[in-house]
Design a protein around this motif. Structure first.
Motif, mmCIF file in Angstrom:
data_model
loop_
_atom_site.group_PDB
_atom_site.id
_atom_site.type_symbol
_atom_site.label_atom_id
_atom_site.label_comp_id
_atom_site.label_asym_id
_atom_site.label_seq_id
_atom_site.Cartn_x
_atom_site.Cartn_y
_atom_site.Cartn_z
ATOM 1 N N LYS A 384 52.979 46.338 35.617
ATOM 2 C CA LYS A 384 52.184 46.004 34.559
ATOM 3 C C LYS A 384 51.117 47.168 34.038
ATOM 4 O O LYS A 384 50.833 47.350 33.053
ATOM 5 C CB LYS A 384 51.624 44.688 34.968
ATOM 6 C CG LYS A 384 50.221 44.051 33.930
ATOM 7 C CD LYS A 384 49.854 42.877 34.366
ATOM 8 C CE LYS A 384 48.929 42.262 33.253
ATOM 9 N NZ LYS A 384 48.162 41.071 33.912
ATOM 10 N N PHE A 385 50.574 47.696 35.316
ATOM 11 C CA PHE A 385 49.558 48.681 34.924
ATOM 12 C C PHE A 385 50.294 49.993 34.244
ATOM 13 O O PHE A 385 49.579 50.519 33.111
ATOM 14 C CB PHE A 385 49.301 49.391 36.165
ATOM 15 C CG PHE A 385 47.943 50.119 36.180
ATOM 16 C CD1 PHE A 385 46.857 49.696 35.582
ATOM 17 C CD2 PHE A 385 47.953 51.679 36.428
ATOM 18 C CE1 PHE A 385 45.699 50.681 35.544
ATOM 19 C CE2 PHE A 385 47.099 52.468 36.052
ATOM 20 C CZ PHE A 385 45.758 52.054 35.745
ATOM 21 N N ARG A 387 52.685 49.558 31.973
ATOM 22 C CA ARG A 387 52.964 49.291 30.717
ATOM 23 C C ARG A 387 51.618 49.538 29.823
ATOM 24 O O ARG A 387 51.663 49.724 28.795
ATOM 25 C CB ARG A 387 53.437 47.900 30.421
ATOM 26 C CG ARG A 387 54.947 47.687 30.915
ATOM 27 C CD ARG A 387 55.455 46.529 30.552
ATOM 28 N NE ARG A 387 54.924 45.172 31.378
ATOM 29 C CZ ARG A 387 55.338 44.896 32.480
ATOM 30 N NH1 ARG A 387 56.463 45.372 32.927
ATOM 31 N NH2 ARG A 387 54.815 43.842 33.166
ATOM 32 N N LYS A 388 50.560 49.034 30.543
ATOM 33 C CA LYS A 388 49.065 49.260 29.960
ATOM 34 C C LYS A 388 48.885 50.640 29.783
ATOM 35 O O LYS A 388 48.236 50.911 28.636
ATOM 36 C CB LYS A 388 48.295 48.502 30.713
ATOM 37 C CG LYS A 388 46.648 48.441 29.942
ATOM 38 C CD LYS A 388 45.864 47.535 30.683
ATOM 39 C CE LYS A 388 44.531 47.149 30.040
ATOM 40 N NZ LYS A 388 44.793 46.641 28.722
ATOM 41 N N TYR A 389 48.944 51.590 30.764
ATOM 42 C CA TYR A 389 48.698 52.739 30.583
ATOM 43 C C TYR A 389 49.915 53.757 30.820
ATOM 44 O O TYR A 389 49.833 54.290 31.936
ATOM 45 C CB TYR A 389 47.492 53.245 31.637
ATOM 46 C CG TYR A 389 46.321 52.177 31.636
ATOM 47 C CD1 TYR A 389 45.548 52.547 30.312
ATOM 48 C CD2 TYR A 389 46.086 51.331 32.402
ATOM 49 C CE1 TYR A 389 44.390 51.617 30.153
ATOM 50 C CE2 TYR A 389 44.902 50.647 32.326
ATOM 51 C CZ TYR A 389 44.063 50.858 31.297
ATOM 52 O OH TYR A 389 42.809 49.648 31.196
ATOM 53 N N ASP A 438 42.712 40.501 34.949
ATOM 54 C CA ASP A 438 42.419 41.719 34.300
ATOM 55 C C ASP A 438 41.511 42.829 35.279
ATOM 56 O O ASP A 438 41.619 44.098 35.460
ATOM 57 C CB ASP A 438 41.339 41.587 33.011
ATOM 58 C CG ASP A 438 42.520 41.099 31.914
ATOM 59 O OD1 ASP A 438 43.637 41.437 32.037
ATOM 60 O OD2 ASP A 438 41.899 40.792 30.858
ATOM 61 N N LEU A 441 43.649 45.168 37.214
ATOM 62 C CA LEU A 441 44.076 46.383 36.602
ATOM 63 C C LEU A 441 42.865 47.233 36.490
ATOM 64 O O LEU A 441 42.754 48.606 36.473
ATOM 65 C CB LEU A 441 44.537 46.110 35.351
ATOM 66 C CG LEU A 441 45.898 45.297 35.456
ATOM 67 C CD1 LEU A 441 46.447 45.259 33.878
ATOM 68 C CD2 LEU A 441 46.927 45.833 36.480
ATOM 69 N N TYR A 445 42.728 50.994 37.722
ATOM 70 C CA TYR A 445 42.199 52.170 36.809
ATOM 71 C C TYR A 445 41.099 53.116 37.530
ATOM 72 O O TYR A 445 41.137 54.353 37.377
ATOM 73 C CB TYR A 445 41.893 51.668 35.567
ATOM 74 C CG TYR A 445 41.446 52.477 34.382
ATOM 75 C CD1 TYR A 445 42.261 53.402 33.645
ATOM 76 C CD2 TYR A 445 40.164 52.950 34.286
ATOM 77 C CE1 TYR A 445 41.786 54.220 32.736
ATOM 78 C CE2 TYR A 445 39.536 53.689 33.358
ATOM 79 C CZ TYR A 445 40.589 54.485 32.459
ATOM 80 O OH TYR A 445 39.772 55.356 31.686
ATOM 81 N N LYS A 469 42.904 55.309 28.646
ATOM 82 C CA LYS A 469 42.559 54.113 28.483
ATOM 83 C C LYS A 469 42.806 53.589 27.033
ATOM 84 O O LYS A 469 43.236 52.455 26.679
ATOM 85 C CB LYS A 469 40.812 54.040 28.558
ATOM 86 C CG LYS A 469 40.330 52.581 28.400
ATOM 87 C CD LYS A 469 38.742 52.356 29.023
ATOM 88 C CE LYS A 469 38.238 51.061 28.823
ATOM 89 N NZ LYS A 469 36.762 50.774 29.420
ATOM 90 N N GLY A 472 45.906 51.882 26.447
ATOM 91 C CA GLY A 472 45.886 50.309 26.535
ATOM 92 C C GLY A 472 45.526 49.505 25.429
ATOM 93 O O GLY A 472 45.593 48.297 25.328
#
Length: 472
Positions: A384-385, A387-389, A438, A441, A445, A469, A472
């Motif tokens: 998941k992390f 995919r976000k970053y 959230d 994550l 980060y 950042k 994301g």
């Protein structure tokens, strides 16, 4: 000397040797491929060895450069995920990567046959089967072979030892002064089993596009799909001790072992007790040797200098990458072998050492950790992390398997740093309940920025945490 006038001999026409022959022929060199066994396109020369392998992006990148990737892909089965079989019959899936990413189940014999045939199409390539290498003069670069017609001596300008983990050239090289060699034999061994196809040619086990794993802590069973509807299964166990090959004696005990430990697949396996009795377990070992190059004219490549255990599925891929890297160095250095061979050795040594380390570690992951909820949760959080970053965090498996531009050594370094960060995340109280929130994550980060600083270094590219950042 122009390439067409320079003769290069390759001892070993297996996967790496035949691919290397194609690369060199495409550059215009005269190549002689010598193989101790008969032509594999005529008979089965792979008895006792794994008959199918996992091909991933490093291997595909090497095959693309010789124009063979499309033909191999047509005969390969994509495996998009692990399917983990619990002893209670439960199934858990774990994707190998993002959508469109897969490792591929391929036939060892099929790839080797295609590579040999591709090499044979080049007029600069000559094939020599049943040529068993017996001696090498490292000072002059000459070599001798026993053949059905008698003894043959050759004197090429360059000689490559691509003759596998039991390399004769390497064994002769070990007798030279200042040679470093180690052979690490694991306690774990393996035998191959089979799940036959249904009568209509369909697969008995599903899902098909997956690598199936039965992790049992001290041992494990895996299964890879084949195009003919069968699955090739491999049982990994210790040689000795409890729950080992030595501890299982007699057909009733062996059958009971399979029915107890692998209840959902025991009935599908083709005479597992008989196979267990008839097939001696094959050992697993890691080879480390240095230097690979002698007199700047004789060079080891592939398993001959860096055989590893199969638990990361990178043995063939690393050998194919050897060929690609060597070819790139020939391009960069304009065919100057005096520069190419030392640069090849220097470039590859740290990277193959890194994948050897990762392969050993992955046995623990596959046999023990994949069945643990905490491990699966850890992978979920990482995915998941990432995919976000995506430019800040690339999972270790992705770096090794799907990012050939990232050297193995770099992947190992970054992966160890990521592992330390994830260790801290997994200490969060009740992480099982909060992992998808959230703030978790955000904590991850923050830890990543603390680990790498404001100027994050990832494969020679510098990005700030604020830049990441924005991803994301």
């Amino acid at each position: 000397m122009i390439p067409s006038q320079e003769s290069i001999a390759i001892a070993g026409a297996g996967l790496v040797g035949s691919l290397l022959g194609v690369y060199l022929a495409q550059r215009g060199y005269r190549v002689d491929l010598y193989e101790g066994r008969p032509d594999p396109r005529i008979g089965n020369v792979y008895q006792g060895r794994s008959i199918n392998l996992a091909l991933s992006d490093r291997g595909w990148a090497a095959l693309e450069k010789v124009g063979l990737a499309q033909a191999i892909r047509a005969e390969a089965i994509p495996m998009v995920e692990r399917v983990i079989h619990g002893i209670d019959g439960s199934l858990t899936t774990q994707p190998y990567g993002e959508a469109g990413q897969a490792i591929y189940s391929v036939s060892r014999a099929g790839i080797n046959q295609r590579l040999i045939s591709l090499a044979e199409q080049h007029e600069q390539v000559s094939l020599h089967f049943e040529y068993r290498l017996t001696q090498v003069d490292f000072a002059s670069g000459t070599a001798g072979f026993d053949t059905p017609a008698g003894t043959v001596q050759i004197a090429p300008q360059r000689l490559f030892g691509a003759d596998g983990a039991n390399s004769k050239i390497r064994r002769l090289m070990q007798e030279l002064p200042r040679m470093n060699f180690s052979l690490e034999t694991m306690d774990v061994a393996y035998i191959e089993l089979n799940i036959p196809a249904n009568a209509d040619g369909s697969h008995q086990l599903g899902p098909i596009e997956a690598l199936h794993i039965w992790p049992r802590d001290q041992f494990m069973l895996i299964a890879l799909p084949n195009l003919d509807g069968s699955f090739t299964c491999t049982l990994f166990m210790d040689f000795d001790g409890p729950n080992s090959f030595a501890s299982l004696q007699g057909a009733p005990a062996i059958q009971a072992f399979f029915e107890t430990q692998f209840p959902d697949v025991a009935a599908l396996l083709e005479t597992p007790a008989q196979h267990f009795i008839e097939r001696a377990p094959s050992p697993l070992a890691l080879v480390d040797v240095y230097p690979w190059v002698q007199a700047n004219r004789i060079c080891l490549i592939g398993d001959a200098c860096h055989a590893i255990v199969p638990f990361y599925g990178q043995g063939m891929n690393a050998g194919f990458e050897d060929c690609r890297i060597l070819d790139e160095l020939l391009e960069q250095m304009e065919g100057d072998w005096e520069q190419v061979l030392p640069a090849f050795q220097q470039s590859r040594k740290a990277n193959v050492a890194a994948i050897a380390t990762l392969a050993k570690r992955n046995y623990i992951e596959m046999s023990r950790l994949t069945g643990q909820p905490s491990f699966l949760l850890r992978k979920k959080i990482e995915a998941k992390f990432s995919r976000k970053y995506p430019k800040l965090w690339v999972p270790l498996y992705t770096m090794v398997t799907f990012r050939p531009e990232i050297p193995y050594a770099e992947a190992l370094r970054i992966g160890d740093e990521q592992s330390a960060i994830m260790d801290e995340i997994m200490t969060i109280p009740d992480i099982e309940q909060h992992w998808d929130e959230d703030w978790v994550l955000a904590k991850l980060y923050q830890l990543a920025c603390r680990q790498w600083g404001q100027a994050l270094t990832f494969h020679s590219s510098h990005r700030s945490c604020s830049d990441a950042k924005a991803d994301g």
